[in-house]
Write a protein that holds these residues in place. Structure first.
Motif, PDB file in Angstrom:
ATOM      1  N   GLU A  90      76.871 100.534  91.848  1.00  0.00           N
ATOM      2  CA  GLU A  90      76.885 100.364  90.398  1.00  0.00           C
ATOM      3  C   GLU A  90      77.567  99.059  89.986  1.00  0.00           C
ATOM      4  O   GLU A  90      77.317  98.546  88.886  1.00  0.00           O
ATOM      5  N   SER A  91      78.400  98.518  90.888  1.00  0.00           N
ATOM      6  CA  SER A  91      79.069  97.244  90.609  1.00  0.00           C
ATOM      7  C   SER A  91      78.237  96.047  91.044  1.00  0.00           C
ATOM      8  O   SER A  91      78.665  94.905  90.899  1.00  0.00           O
ATOM      9  N   GLY A  92      77.066  96.305  91.620  1.00  0.00           N
ATOM     10  CA  GLY A  92      76.185  95.223  92.030  1.00  0.00           C
ATOM     11  C   GLY A  92      76.207  94.905  93.508  1.00  0.00           C
ATOM     12  O   GLY A  92      75.533  93.977  93.961  1.00  0.00           O
ATOM     13  N   VAL A  93      76.995  95.650  94.295  1.00  0.00           N
ATOM     14  CA  VAL A  93      76.996  95.447  95.745  1.00  0.00           C
ATOM     15  C   VAL A  93      75.668  95.964  96.303  1.00  0.00           C
ATOM     16  O   VAL A  93      75.287  97.110  96.043  1.00  0.00           O
ATOM     17  N   THR A  94      74.991  95.137  97.067  1.00  0.00           N
ATOM     18  CA  THR A  94      73.700  95.548  97.640  1.00  0.00           C
ATOM     19  C   THR A  94      73.717  95.624  99.159  1.00  0.00           C
ATOM     20  O   THR A  94      72.820  96.231  99.751  1.00  0.00           O
ATOM     21  N   LEU A  95      74.693  95.004  99.809  1.00  0.00           N
ATOM     22  CA  LEU A  95      74.741  94.958 101.273  1.00  0.00           C
ATOM     23  C   LEU A  95      75.707  96.019 101.789  1.00  0.00           C
ATOM     24  O   LEU A  95      76.902  95.989 101.471  1.00  0.00           O
ATOM     25  N   ILE A  96      75.202  96.947 102.588  1.00  0.00           N
ATOM     26  CA  ILE A  96      76.020  98.010 103.168  1.00  0.00           C
ATOM     27  C   ILE A  96      75.876  97.946 104.676  1.00  0.00           C
ATOM     28  O   ILE A  96      74.763  97.972 105.212  1.00  0.00           O
ATOM     29  N   ASP A  97      77.003  97.871 105.365  1.00  0.00           N
ATOM     30  CA  ASP A  97      76.991  97.703 106.816  1.00  0.00           C
ATOM     31  C   ASP A  97      77.476  98.957 107.522  1.00  0.00           C
ATOM     32  O   ASP A  97      78.469  99.572 107.128  1.00  0.00           O
ATOM     33  N   THR A  98      76.773  99.323 108.597  1.00  0.00           N
ATOM     34  CA  THR A  98      77.146 100.483 109.398  1.00  0.00           C
ATOM     35  C   THR A  98      76.796 100.217 110.860  1.00  0.00           C
ATOM     36  O   THR A  98      76.343  99.132 111.229  1.00  0.00           O
ATOM     37  N   GLY A  99      77.044 101.212 111.700  1.00  0.00           N
ATOM     38  CA  GLY A  99      76.687 101.142 113.115  1.00  0.00           C
ATOM     39  C   GLY A  99      76.327 102.532 113.582  1.00  0.00           C
ATOM     40  O   GLY A  99      76.933 103.527 113.137  1.00  0.00           O
ATOM     41  N   ASP A 100      75.339 102.644 114.457  1.00  0.00           N
ATOM     42  CA  ASP A 100      74.918 103.983 114.873  1.00  0.00           C
ATOM     43  C   ASP A 100      75.983 104.711 115.689  1.00  0.00           C
ATOM     44  O   ASP A 100      75.951 105.932 115.834  1.00  0.00           O
ATOM     45  N   PHE A 101      76.965 103.961 116.196  1.00  0.00           N
ATOM     46  CA  PHE A 101      78.037 104.534 117.013  1.00  0.00           C
ATOM     47  C   PHE A 101      79.289 104.839 116.198  1.00  0.00           C
ATOM     48  O   PHE A 101      80.287 105.285 116.744  1.00  0.00           O
ATOM     49  N   TYR A 102      79.273 104.588 114.903  1.00  0.00           N
ATOM     50  CA  TYR A 102      80.413 104.933 114.057  1.00  0.00           C
ATOM     51  C   TYR A 102      80.493 106.452 113.956  1.00  0.00           C
ATOM     52  O   TYR A 102      79.700 107.081 113.244  1.00  0.00           O
ATOM     53  N   ALA A 103      81.453 107.019 114.695  1.00  0.00           N
ATOM     54  CA  ALA A 103      81.613 108.479 114.758  1.00  0.00           C
ATOM     55  C   ALA A 103      80.318 109.155 115.184  1.00  0.00           C
ATOM     56  O   ALA A 103      79.960 110.233 114.720  1.00  0.00           O
ATOM     57  N   MET A 104      79.611 108.497 116.131  1.00  0.00           N
ATOM     58  CA  MET A 104      78.413 109.070 116.746  1.00  0.00           C
ATOM     59  C   MET A 104      77.368 109.521 115.729  1.00  0.00           C
ATOM     60  O   MET A 104      76.854 110.635 115.791  1.00  0.00           O
ATOM     61  N   GLY A 105      77.046 108.648 114.804  1.00  0.00           N
ATOM     62  CA  GLY A 105      76.006 108.946 113.828  1.00  0.00           C
ATOM     63  C   GLY A 105      76.521 109.505 112.520  1.00  0.00           C
ATOM     64  O   GLY A 105      75.768 109.573 111.536  1.00  0.00           O
ATOM     65  N   HIS A 106      77.777 109.907 112.472  1.00  0.00           N
ATOM     66  CA  HIS A 106      78.337 110.474 111.243  1.00  0.00           C
ATOM     67  C   HIS A 106      78.206 109.505 110.070  1.00  0.00           C
ATOM     68  O   HIS A 106      77.865 109.892 108.951  1.00  0.00           O
ATOM     69  N   ASN A 107      78.460 108.216 110.333  1.00  0.00           N
ATOM     70  CA  ASN A 107      78.441 107.237 109.254  1.00  0.00           C
ATOM     71  C   ASN A 107      77.054 107.062 108.673  1.00  0.00           C
ATOM     72  O   ASN A 107      76.889 106.951 107.453  1.00  0.00           O
ATOM     73  N   GLU A 108      76.052 107.059 109.525  1.00  0.00           N
ATOM     74  CA  GLU A 108      74.679 106.935 109.035  1.00  0.00           C
ATOM     75  C   GLU A 108      74.290 108.152 108.198  1.00  0.00           C
ATOM     76  O   GLU A 108      73.644 108.023 107.154  1.00  0.00           O
ATOM     77  N   LEU A 109      74.682 109.342 108.639  1.00  0.00           N
ATOM     78  CA  LEU A 109      74.374 110.552 107.882  1.00  0.00           C
ATOM     79  C   LEU A 109      75.098 110.555 106.540  1.00  0.00           C
ATOM     80  O   LEU A 109      74.544 110.999 105.518  1.00  0.00           O
ATOM     81  N   LEU A 110      76.331 110.063 106.539  1.00  0.00           N
ATOM     82  CA  LEU A 110      77.090 109.960 105.298  1.00  0.00           C
ATOM     83  C   LEU A 110      76.386 109.031 104.320  1.00  0.00           C
ATOM     84  O   LEU A 110      76.240 109.339 103.124  1.00  0.00           O
ATOM     85  N   LEU A 111      75.948 107.867 104.811  1.00  0.00           N
ATOM     86  CA  LEU A 111      75.257 106.920 103.949  1.00  0.00           C
ATOM     87  C   LEU A 111      73.928 107.480 103.453  1.00  0.00           C
ATOM     88  O   LEU A 111      73.537 107.248 102.296  1.00  0.00           O
ATOM     89  N   ALA A 112      73.238 108.228 104.306  1.00  0.00           N
ATOM     90  CA  ALA A 112      71.977 108.841 103.876  1.00  0.00           C
ATOM     91  C   ALA A 112      72.215 109.746 102.676  1.00  0.00           C
ATOM     92  O   ALA A 112      71.427 109.756 101.707  1.00  0.00           O
ATOM     93  N   GLU A 113      73.316 110.494 102.719  1.00  0.00           N
ATOM     94  CA  GLU A 113      73.654 111.372 101.598  1.00  0.00           C
ATOM     95  C   GLU A 113      74.014 110.558 100.361  1.00  0.00           C
ATOM     96  O   GLU A 113      73.582 110.861  99.243  1.00  0.00           O
ATOM     97  N   ALA A 114      74.791 109.507 100.557  1.00  0.00           N
ATOM     98  CA  ALA A 114      75.227 108.684  99.424  1.00  0.00           C
ATOM     99  C   ALA A 114      74.073 107.929  98.783  1.00  0.00           C
ATOM    100  O   ALA A 114      74.082 107.672  97.567  1.00  0.00           O
ATOM    101  N   LEU A 115      73.075 107.563  99.571  1.00  0.00           N
ATOM    102  CA  LEU A 115      71.975 106.734  99.080  1.00  0.00           C
ATOM    103  C   LEU A 115      70.753 107.532  98.651  1.00  0.00           C
ATOM    104  O   LEU A 115      69.791 106.960  98.137  1.00  0.00           O
ATOM    105  N   ARG A 116      70.809 108.835  98.863  1.00  0.00           N
ATOM    106  CA  ARG A 116      69.647 109.668  98.549  1.00  0.00           C
ATOM    107  C   ARG A 116      69.255 109.520  97.075  1.00  0.00           C
ATOM    108  O   ARG A 116      70.091 109.594  96.175  1.00  0.00           O
ATOM    109  N   GLY A 117      67.979 109.279  96.844  1.00  0.00           N
ATOM    110  CA  GLY A 117      67.465 109.163  95.485  1.00  0.00           C
ATOM    111  C   GLY A 117      67.542 107.761  94.910  1.00  0.00           C
ATOM    112  O   GLY A 117      67.015 107.512  93.820  1.00  0.00           O
ATOM    113  N   ARG A 118      68.191 106.842  95.629  1.00  0.00           N
ATOM    114  CA  ARG A 118      68.286 105.459  95.151  1.00  0.00           C
ATOM    115  C   ARG A 118      67.011 104.694  95.483  1.00  0.00           C
ATOM    116  O   ARG A 118      66.364 104.938  96.504  1.00  0.00           O
TER     117      ARG A 118
END
Length: 331
Positions: free
Chosen positions: A44-72
């Motif tokens: 909402e503040s205009g940030v468009t670049l989000i960085d992650t890694g598939d090994f961040y907590a063994m996929g937890h981070n990607e799943l978290l982002l999927a939830e946060a980005l759902r519907g966007r």
């Protein structure tokens, strides 16, 4: 939020990016609800670049982002994903795998966890010493041609490796640690990037909180906090490094900003081809970081900052010794 283009061939992204690693426990327990709210606040503040890694907590981070980005709207943000670091069930690191078949396997899992049909920037997290970089980049190039990846990036490699990779397919950006106390990139890597027209996304701009102005002497890293193993946070090193922060604080106070804002603004001021990543885990830390992009640092300001924190002034490696050999450049 202003935008910067990553290299000659990369996407136009927000001038400040959000690093999501800390939302999956790298620095101790994180609050899932607050993490998701922070991602929303960033967008909402205009940030468009989000960085992650598939090994961040063994996929937890990607799943978290999927939830946060759902519907966007998928075109309203850019996902930068690192792959190739192997981990065991005890969360230990087990080396690297950047073979072409592994590239496609990792990508398939990331696409599924993130709930998307493409990754905007896909990059090996580290150089796999057993696999020529040409083979790894060649495999990602196939995924670009197939539409699963939009741009190719690199992470923590030296100038020679960048040149070899770029000869196979244009590289959008290099992700590497760059801050007031981690400046090795300036010697050979940054000049090579600029010669080739490759952008730089800088992580660790606050050196994992060390130069944020919020870390204090005697503060101990809690359970699960990787800073407990960092040489820069250890013993006499941290006392010396915090003295640098206090010198920086005096400059920040004269400028009317926080230490963190000054440190972020310094990285951004090193060139329009550089995008700082901030690892904000809370809306409070994000709100502090955002105004850094509006700070205008004059030549006098930059000179005062250099005087407070000269190059190579920090003590301690930026990673434990076991990880230093995996880096393209040192401190």
């Amino acid at each position: 939020m202003r935008r910067r283009t990553l290299g000659r061939t990369g996407p136009a992204v927000s001038a400040l990016g959000l690093g999501a690693m800390g939302m999956s426990g790298a620095y101790g327990a994180a609050d899932r609800t607050e993490s998701i709210a922070t991602v929303h606040a960033a967008l909402e503040s205009g940030v468009t670049l989000i960085d992650t890694g598939d090994f961040y907590a063994m996929g937890h981070n990607e799943l978290l982002l999927a939830e946060a980005l759902r519907g966007r709207d998928r075109d309203s943000y850019h996902l930068s994903v690192k792959f190739g670091m192997l981990r065991g069930p005890g969360h230990e690191f087990g080396g690297h795998d950047s073979r072409p078949e592994a590239v496609k396997n990792f990508l398939a899992y990331s696409l599924t966890r993130l709930g998307t049909d493409h990754i905007d920037i896909y990059r090996p997290a580290r150089l796999d010493p057993a696999v020529p970089i040409e083979e790894t980049v060649g495999a990602i190039k196939e995924m670009v041609e197939a539409g699963y990846v939009r741009h190719i990036g690199l992470s923590e490699v030296d100038a020679a490796t960048i040149r070899r990779a770029h000869a196979v397919h244009p590289i959008a950006d290099l992700q590497i640690e760059y801050s007031l106390i981690s400046r090795a990139v300036e010697v050979d890597v940054l000049p090579a990037l600029r010669e080739l027209g490759i952008g730089l996304t800088a992580y660790g701009v606050l050196s994992r909180g060390l130069i944020s102005g919020h870390w204090t002497a005697g503060h101990a890293a809690g359970p699960g906090d990787t800073r407990g193993f960092s040489p820069r946070f250890s013993g006499e090193n941290v006392e010396h490094n915090l003295a640098l922060v206090e010198a920086l604080r005096r400059v920040a106070e004269a400028k009317g900003c926080s230490v963190a804002q000054l440190a972020i603004a310094w990285v951004a001021a090193q060139g329009e081809d550089i995008v700082p990543l901030v690892g904000a885990r809370t809306r409070e830390r994000l709100a502090e970081a955002l105004p850094a992009m509006d700070l205008n640092l004059t030549a006098d300001d930059l000179a005062e900052i250099e005087k407070a924190v000269p190059p190579s002034a920090a003590r301690g490696d930026r990673y434990p010794s076991a990880f230093m050999s995996n880096l393209g450049v040192g401190n």
